[in-house]
Design a protein around this motif. Structure first.
Motif, mmCIF file in Angstrom:
data_model
loop_
_atom_site.group_PDB
_atom_site.id
_atom_site.type_symbol
_atom_site.label_atom_id
_atom_site.label_comp_id
_atom_site.label_asym_id
_atom_site.label_seq_id
_atom_site.Cartn_x
_atom_site.Cartn_y
_atom_site.Cartn_z
ATOM 1 N N ASP A 66 0.604 -0.865 -0.025
ATOM 2 C CA ASP A 66 0.221 -0.271 -0.144
ATOM 3 C C ASP A 66 0.880 1.093 0.199
ATOM 4 N N LEU A 67 0.601 2.341 -1.178
ATOM 5 C CA LEU A 67 1.648 3.124 -1.224
ATOM 6 C C LEU A 67 1.224 4.213 -0.181
ATOM 7 N N GLY A 68 -0.441 4.198 0.464
ATOM 8 C CA GLY A 68 -1.037 5.542 1.116
ATOM 9 C C GLY A 68 -1.501 6.169 -0.043
ATOM 10 N N GLY A 69 -2.427 7.679 0.755
ATOM 11 C CA GLY A 69 -3.057 8.189 0.000
ATOM 12 C C GLY A 69 -4.190 7.670 -0.678
ATOM 13 N N GLU A 70 -4.768 8.899 -1.612
ATOM 14 C CA GLU A 70 -5.699 8.065 -2.028
ATOM 15 C C GLU A 70 -6.264 7.965 -3.725
ATOM 16 N N PRO A 71 -7.089 6.948 -4.280
ATOM 17 C CA PRO A 71 -6.539 6.842 -5.881
ATOM 18 C C PRO A 71 -6.772 8.181 -6.638
ATOM 19 N N ASP A 72 -6.194 8.724 -7.484
ATOM 20 C CA ASP A 72 -7.028 9.731 -8.546
ATOM 21 C C ASP A 72 -6.658 9.212 -9.194
ATOM 22 N N GLY A 73 -7.207 8.471 -10.153
ATOM 23 C CA GLY A 73 -7.252 7.654 -11.278
ATOM 24 C C GLY A 73 -5.634 8.177 -12.244
ATOM 25 N N GLY A 74 -4.668 8.554 -11.824
ATOM 26 C CA GLY A 74 -3.463 8.594 -12.156
ATOM 27 C C GLY A 74 -3.212 10.263 -12.773
ATOM 28 N N LEU A 75 -4.673 10.893 -12.614
ATOM 29 C CA LEU A 75 -4.694 12.242 -12.669
ATOM 30 C C LEU A 75 -2.911 13.246 -12.269
ATOM 31 N N VAL A 76 -2.922 12.920 -11.053
ATOM 32 C CA VAL A 76 -1.719 13.402 -10.458
ATOM 33 C C VAL A 76 -0.635 13.109 -10.371
ATOM 34 N N PRO A 77 0.770 13.648 -10.766
ATOM 35 C CA PRO A 77 1.448 12.750 -10.926
ATOM 36 C C PRO A 77 1.979 12.001 -9.308
ATOM 37 N N PRO A 79 4.602 11.003 -6.412
ATOM 38 C CA PRO A 79 5.142 11.345 -5.687
ATOM 39 C C PRO A 79 6.309 10.479 -5.305
ATOM 40 N N GLU A 80 7.570 11.659 -5.510
ATOM 41 C CA GLU A 80 8.730 10.717 -6.175
ATOM 42 C C GLU A 80 9.227 9.494 -4.719
ATOM 43 N N THR A 81 8.390 9.761 -3.466
ATOM 44 C CA THR A 81 8.374 8.486 -2.497
ATOM 45 C C THR A 81 8.041 7.194 -2.808
ATOM 46 N N ASP A 82 6.985 7.631 -3.825
ATOM 47 C CA ASP A 82 6.327 6.028 -4.366
ATOM 48 C C ASP A 82 7.516 5.060 -5.095
ATOM 49 N N LYS A 83 8.402 5.612 -5.583
ATOM 50 C CA LYS A 83 9.668 5.231 -6.161
ATOM 51 C C LYS A 83 10.078 3.919 -5.167
ATOM 52 N N GLU A 84 10.770 5.349 -3.920
ATOM 53 C CA GLU A 84 11.453 4.902 -3.216
ATOM 54 C C GLU A 84 11.001 3.441 -2.280
ATOM 55 N N ILE A 85 9.574 3.905 -2.146
ATOM 56 C CA ILE A 85 8.646 2.825 -1.240
ATOM 57 C C ILE A 85 8.600 1.325 -1.991
ATOM 58 N N MET A 86 8.332 1.460 -3.210
ATOM 59 C CA MET A 86 8.370 0.533 -4.193
ATOM 60 C C MET A 86 9.708 -0.040 -4.598
ATOM 61 N N ARG A 87 10.822 0.229 -4.499
ATOM 62 C CA ARG A 87 12.070 0.039 -5.213
ATOM 63 C C ARG A 87 12.537 -0.869 -3.692
ATOM 64 N N HIS A 88 12.235 -0.119 -2.018
ATOM 65 C CA HIS A 88 12.319 -0.587 -0.823
ATOM 66 C C HIS A 88 11.570 -2.479 -0.918
#
Length: 504
Positions: A66-77, A79-88
């Motif tokens: 779970d990356l946190g936050g509410e789904p937005d349909g991809g309308l908002v880029p 956050p960079e923190t997502d990449k770090e969470i996914m990589r970790h």
């Protein structure tokens, strides 16, 4: 390749023989697990979730985060923190896989995550050890909210896309392909330079469409669809297989031809065994993604429940007689700039920002019933608001390998001027597909209200000079300069429209 004008392309497609719905869009049983993976990505997991899986067998899923936050349909880029969470998260699973043989010998040391990974890895072929699987861990962001938004948007286009597919002689179900490419976002752009609903690359777009300082027809939902269908039809003509032609939309026809020479039309064998530097995860999964998207989009209520989709786009076209500003159409015809932009996404920001005009001869999409009003009222517009010649700002689309120094030398300017014109400041990096202004806008020459001395027009082609154009039509250079209100005969740009004296 020579660019095919879109009006010729449309005629060729109309002459193409029909193809029945779904013809030869094979669903191999061996692809079913891969298709189910993408089905889950599109319907089960949102953009605020990510799936940890094996790169070569994506159906082998190690876990979901779970990356946190509410789904937005991809309308908002994201956050960079997502990449770090996914990589970790991916690194953690890879570490477990490397240690799994030792952990299996002492099951008491295995926690819930270790047991989950140990269970999943058993689904891989026996020849792949846990340690080998560690180098194949991949993390895929979910898409369910984005796909749902794409289903809503698709209501504007889907019916006409299927009709266009029949006319183009390609399977109607290719109309589902934008679900994979862009979720039917007409303004979508990728980091690699692809643009529009059909995500055409600049080079591909120029084969079929117009891309210049005022328009990028890759962003036009209808022109881009014709170009995409023509590309797919040509790929099928080369390969003789629709699954391979669809995969070629991602990997390229020549690349798929090389794969075909090794494995024939057996796409599962190609996916499993073909080795090429550019035949990566996206290419291996492109056809499976398409099959999953087709399954969902053909029965969206099954996956998302009842939903209201956008209405079919209704419009007329009006061929603009002279160059004109969007503000003029808003003021005199109550054609709001926002509606203009919504109906004509191919027109570049330069048009809306005042550095360019809607081009003469452009087939402008207008609300139903407005074309007649524009035609009837056009000549009553003040001559100062209609332009028969435009000397526009010069723009350049960045290509792979470019840098500011190379672009400055190519266009006879300086790096500092490029930075100033484009608001780059101290930025060092530019990217493929980026539009850079290379010279300031210079002038727009209005219609003066007296058309008695204006005759036909000439569109400037590459390599032409004003004196050469004058000799061609038997017009004195001074007269050509006077009629066009030109202050400097050397300022001549490809695509400019020159007015010839009435006698010519």
């Amino acid at each position: 390749m020579i660019r095919i004008p879109i009006w010729i392309l449309a005629g060729l497609l109309l002459l193409a023989p029909g193809v029945s719905r779904g013809q030869a869009l094979t669903e191999w049983p061996s692809l079913a697990p891969r298709v189910r993976f993408w089905q889950d990505v599109y319907t089960r997991y949102s953009t605020r979730q990510a799936v940890i899986h094996d790169e070569h067998h994506p159906e082998v899923v190690y876990g979901v985060i779970d990356l946190g936050g509410e789904p937005d349909g991809g309308l908002v880029p994201p956050p960079e923190t997502d990449k770090e969470i996914m990589r970790h998260a991916g690194d953690r699973v890879a570490d477990i896989l490397r240690r799994l043989d030792g952990l299996a010998a002492d099951s008491a040391r295995m926690g819930a995550m270790e047991r989950q990974v140990a269970s999943a890895v058993k689904k891989l072929p026996a020849s792949i050890s846990p340690a080998a699987a560690a180098s194949r861990v991949r993390v895929q962001r979910g898409q369910s909210d984005r796909f749902r938004l794409g289903l809503i948007r698709a209501g504007r286009y889907q019916e006409r896309y299927r009709q266009m597919a029949r006319q183009a002689g390609v399977p109607e179900d290719l109309a589902y392909l934008p679900h994979v490419e862009s979720a039917f976002d007409p303004l979508a752009r990728s980091g690699a330079g692809a643009a529009g609903i059909w995500q055409l690359m600049p080079g591909t777009g120029r084969q079929y469409l117009t891309i210049d300082s005022t328009r990028d027809e890759r962003l036009d939902p209808w022109f881009s669809a014709m170009a995409a269908y023509a590309y797919l039809r040509q790929a099928h003509d080369l390969l003789g297989s629709w699954p391979l032609a669809i995969t070629a939309y991602n990997h390229g026809p020549n690349g798929m031809r090389r794969a075909q020479k090794q494995f024939g039309n057996d796409l599962p064998a190609i996916i499993e065994n073909y080795k090429a530097r550019t035949f990566g995860f996206a290419s291996r999964n492109f056809y499976a993604e398409f099959l999953a998207a087709r399954r969902i989009a053909s029965d969206p209520a099954r996956w998302f429940g009842a939903m209201a989709v956008d209405p079919v786009m209704e419009f007329e076209t009006f061929t603009v007689p002279q160059f004109v500003e969007p503000a003029t159409l808003e003021t005199y015809f109550s054609f709001s700039r926002q509606v203009q932009r919504d109906l004509n996404p191919a027109l570049e920001p330069t048009v809306w920002q005042g550095d360019g005009l809607i081009p003469a001869g452009y087939k402008l999409r207008v609300p139903a019933g407005m074309a007649a009003d524009l035609a009837a009222g056009w000549e009553s517009l003040p001559g100062a608001l209609r332009f028969h010649r435009t000397v526009r700002a010069e723009w350049y689309e960045v290509r792979r390998g470019d840098n500011l120094g190379v672009i400055a030398r190519r266009h006879g300017t300086s790096v500092s001027a490029l930075r100033r014109l484009n608001g780059l400041g101290g930025k060092r990096f530019i990217y493929p597909g980026q539009k850079l202004k290379t010279h300031e806008a210079r002038q727009f020459v209005p219609v003066d209200g007296d058309s008695s001395e204006r005759g036909p027009v000439h569109v400037v082609r590459r390599g032409e000079t004003l004196s050469g154009i004058g000799r061609r039509y038997g017009v004195a250079l001074a007269e050509l300069i006077r009629v066009n209100g030109m202050g400097d005969a050397s300022l001549l740009l490809v695509g400019e429209v020159l007015v010839l004296p009435a006698a010519h």
